[in-house]
Design a protein around this motif. Structure first.
Motif, PDB file in Angstrom:
ATOM      1  N   GLN A  68       0.779  -1.211   0.150  1.00 54.43           N
ATOM      2  CA  GLN A  68       0.041  -0.088  -0.025  1.00 54.43           C
ATOM      3  C   GLN A  68       0.742   1.168  -0.032  1.00 54.43           C
ATOM      4  O   GLN A  68       0.615   2.097  -0.654  1.00 54.43           O
ATOM      5  CB  GLN A  68      -0.819  -0.022   1.135  1.00 54.43           C
ATOM      6  CG  GLN A  68      -1.848   1.210   1.153  1.00 54.43           C
ATOM      7  CD  GLN A  68      -3.012   1.110   2.384  1.00 54.43           C
ATOM      8  OE1 GLN A  68      -2.467   0.473   3.286  1.00 54.43           O
ATOM      9  NE2 GLN A  68      -3.939   1.762   2.305  1.00 54.43           N
ATOM     10  N   ASN A 165      -6.171   1.373  -3.337  1.00 54.18           N
ATOM     11  CA  ASN A 165      -7.215   1.506  -2.946  1.00 54.18           C
ATOM     12  C   ASN A 165      -7.984   0.035  -2.624  1.00 54.18           C
ATOM     13  O   ASN A 165      -8.685   0.030  -1.768  1.00 54.18           O
ATOM     14  CB  ASN A 165      -8.357   2.178  -3.987  1.00 54.18           C
ATOM     15  CG  ASN A 165      -8.192   3.377  -4.263  1.00 54.18           C
ATOM     16  OD1 ASN A 165      -9.033   3.971  -4.987  1.00 54.18           O
ATOM     17  ND2 ASN A 165      -7.274   4.136  -3.533  1.00 54.18           N
ATOM     18  N   SER A 168      -6.578  -1.092   0.722  1.00 54.06           N
ATOM     19  CA  SER A 168      -7.571  -0.587   1.703  1.00 54.06           C
ATOM     20  C   SER A 168      -8.545  -1.369   1.980  1.00 54.06           C
ATOM     21  O   SER A 168      -9.155  -1.388   3.075  1.00 54.06           O
ATOM     22  CB  SER A 168      -7.596   0.935   1.560  1.00 54.06           C
ATOM     23  OG  SER A 168      -8.545   1.459   2.381  1.00 54.06           O
ATOM     24  N   GLN A 172      -9.934  -3.299   5.246  1.00 54.04           N
ATOM     25  CA  GLN A 172     -11.405  -3.096   5.870  1.00 54.04           C
ATOM     26  C   GLN A 172     -12.114  -4.322   5.921  1.00 54.04           C
ATOM     27  O   GLN A 172     -12.827  -4.581   7.070  1.00 54.04           O
ATOM     28  CB  GLN A 172     -11.964  -1.997   5.352  1.00 54.04           C
ATOM     29  CG  GLN A 172     -11.142  -0.591   5.456  1.00 54.04           C
ATOM     30  CD  GLN A 172     -11.899   0.601   4.922  1.00 54.04           C
ATOM     31  OE1 GLN A 172     -13.164   0.979   5.291  1.00 54.04           O
ATOM     32  NE2 GLN A 172     -11.173   1.209   3.886  1.00 54.04           N
ATOM     33  N   ILE A 178      -8.322   1.483  10.200  1.00 56.99           N
ATOM     34  CA  ILE A 178      -7.829   2.277   8.972  1.00 56.99           C
ATOM     35  C   ILE A 178      -6.781   3.158   9.393  1.00 56.99           C
ATOM     36  O   ILE A 178      -5.785   3.545   8.575  1.00 56.99           O
ATOM     37  CB  ILE A 178      -8.943   2.669   8.266  1.00 56.99           C
ATOM     38  CG1 ILE A 178      -8.611   3.441   7.146  1.00 56.99           C
ATOM     39  CG2 ILE A 178      -9.593   4.089   9.152  1.00 56.99           C
ATOM     40  CD1 ILE A 178      -9.969   3.887   6.034  1.00 56.99           C
ATOM     41  N   ASN A 182      -3.012   2.978   7.560  1.00 53.29           N
ATOM     42  CA  ASN A 182      -2.665   4.172   6.846  1.00 53.29           C
ATOM     43  C   ASN A 182      -1.443   4.401   7.552  1.00 53.29           C
ATOM     44  O   ASN A 182      -0.337   5.095   6.747  1.00 53.29           O
ATOM     45  CB  ASN A 182      -3.533   5.365   7.242  1.00 53.29           C
ATOM     46  CG  ASN A 182      -4.689   5.233   6.012  1.00 53.29           C
ATOM     47  OD1 ASN A 182      -4.666   4.122   5.232  1.00 53.29           O
ATOM     48  ND2 ASN A 182      -5.554   6.272   6.017  1.00 53.29           N
ATOM     49  N   PHE A 232     -10.496   6.385   2.462  1.00 53.44           N
ATOM     50  CA  PHE A 232     -10.490   5.134   2.718  1.00 53.44           C
ATOM     51  C   PHE A 232     -11.626   4.750   3.483  1.00 53.44           C
ATOM     52  O   PHE A 232     -12.020   3.768   3.151  1.00 53.44           O
ATOM     53  CB  PHE A 232      -9.152   4.744   3.131  1.00 53.44           C
ATOM     54  CG  PHE A 232      -7.822   4.847   2.455  1.00 53.44           C
ATOM     55  CD1 PHE A 232      -8.144   4.429   0.977  1.00 53.44           C
ATOM     56  CD2 PHE A 232      -6.562   4.827   2.751  1.00 53.44           C
ATOM     57  CE1 PHE A 232      -6.941   4.303   0.205  1.00 53.44           C
ATOM     58  CE2 PHE A 232      -5.522   5.104   1.997  1.00 53.44           C
ATOM     59  CZ  PHE A 232      -5.794   4.697   0.530  1.00 53.44           C
ATOM     60  N   ILE A 235     -14.238   4.500   0.786  1.00 51.94           N
ATOM     61  CA  ILE A 235     -14.154   3.082  -0.248  1.00 51.94           C
ATOM     62  C   ILE A 235     -14.839   2.064   1.017  1.00 51.94           C
ATOM     63  O   ILE A 235     -15.828   1.119   0.208  1.00 51.94           O
ATOM     64  CB  ILE A 235     -12.690   2.757  -0.227  1.00 51.94           C
ATOM     65  CG1 ILE A 235     -12.207   3.997  -1.194  1.00 51.94           C
ATOM     66  CG2 ILE A 235     -12.565   1.220  -0.440  1.00 51.94           C
ATOM     67  CD1 ILE A 235     -10.648   3.382  -1.523  1.00 51.94           C
ATOM     68  N   ALA A 240     -15.108   1.111  -3.983  1.00 54.65           N
ATOM     69  CA  ALA A 240     -13.956   1.812  -4.557  1.00 54.65           C
ATOM     70  C   ALA A 240     -14.358   2.712  -5.816  1.00 54.65           C
ATOM     71  O   ALA A 240     -13.839   3.759  -6.050  1.00 54.65           O
ATOM     72  CB  ALA A 240     -12.621   0.805  -4.957  1.00 54.65           C
TER      73      ALA A 240
END
Length: 306
Positions: A68, A165, A168, A172, A178, A182, A232, A235, A240
């Motif tokens: 990521q 994306n 991420s 999740q 998150i 991140n 995110f 998303i 997404a």
């Protein structure tokens, strides 16, 4: 809630364009990206440790955080920061709007998510709108090999953003925090940029103006810590494909700022572009019954013709 998240992302990322311009030429792309995400990751880790919310991750999770970091907190920005030397920001925005289509395709490939019936007409309206909005930038660009190289870099950077994306979304779906993912993603992205900077023997502490320093912290805090977190989250809530539609709207914010601070001149194509983008957003979020009915009939007709 979704609408608030959506337009917060649009507003924040729409204003980062002027911040990137403010620091352009004072940092190399590698060093600029390094400091942006080094600062952002430090802030996120500080908040998480202080609030005791830092989540333990498995080795597999850390490997995905590294990916990521490469895709969305590192190499993709190197592509865009490098391309700006050969291409104006308007054309970069046109190419970055392809994230909408990349996300829809990648969501289907990796997660078997169905594309909504209204997604295609909404995306078409958005892309046509972006092209119209920056039409004068497009036709004023000389198509020589440097421009083609820049287009390739922007496409690569946009696809990297889309892959980030998907990662991420993976986090999740496995109920990973998150903020934690991140923070690690930004840290790993910054570490890779540091290694590149050392390998290229670049100056990590160049002499910069106060304006560039303010721009750097704005990009790190607002554009990265807040912007990416909200994006995110979006998303995870709406998918997404729909979240990426914000990439078609934030150039409007950038254009308004450019009108005030950089004396941007509006044309008929600019107004037409805004109309198409707003129409696309309306279609995507209201899911008008008449359009769904028409698309349903068109699909039935195409099937009967076969």
């Amino acid at each position: 809630m979704n609408a608030m998240l959506y337009f917060s992302v649009v507003l924040i990322w729409g204003t980062t364009w002027i911040a990137i311009t403010a620091q352009h030429g004072e940092f190399s792309p590698v060093i600029g990206v390094f400091w942006r995400f080094a600062i952002a990751s430090f802030i996120l880790f500080f908040i998480l440790i202080l609030s005791k919310r830092l989540q333990a991750l498995s080795l597999e999770d850390h490997l995905f955080c590294i990916l990521q970091g490469l895709c969305v907190f590192g190499l993709n920005f190197i592509c865009f920061y490098s391309a700006v030397a050969y291409m104006n920001s308007g054309l970069e925005s046109v190419i970055f709007s392809m994230a909408v289509l990349f996300n829809a395709v990648n969501s289907h490939l990796f997660f078997k998510q169905k594309v909504t019936k209204t997604f295609v007409p909404a995306a078409i309206c958005g892309i046509v709108g972006i092209c119209a909005l920056f039409w004068h930038d497009i036709i004023s660009t000389d198509l020589h090999w440097q421009t083609l190289w820049a287009v390739g870099l922007c496409m690569l950077g946009t696809y990297g953003f889309s892959l980030g994306n998907m990662i991420s979304l993976r986090h999740q779906r496995r109920h990973k925090d998150i903020f934690t993912t991140n923070a690690y993603g930004m840290l790993y992205g910054a570490m890779v940029m540091a290694l590149l900077g050392l390998g290229l023997k670049q100056d990590f502490l160049p002499s910069i103006s106060l304006q560039a320093l303010i721009a750097l912290f704005y990009l790190a805090i607002a554009g990265s810590v807040i912007g990416f977190t909200l994006y995110f989250i979006l998303i995870g809530r709406i998918g997404a494909g729909q979240a990426a539609y914000s990439t078609l709207l934030f150039p409007l914010v950038a254009l308004i700022i450019s009108t005030i601070w950089e004396n941007y001149h509006w044309h008929f194509s600019s107004v037409l572009g805004i109309a198409f983008i707003l129409l696309g957003n309306w279609i995507l979020f209201t899911q008008p019954s008449w359009l769904l009915k028409y698309l349903g009939k068109s699909r039935q007709k195409s099937c009967s013709d076969m």
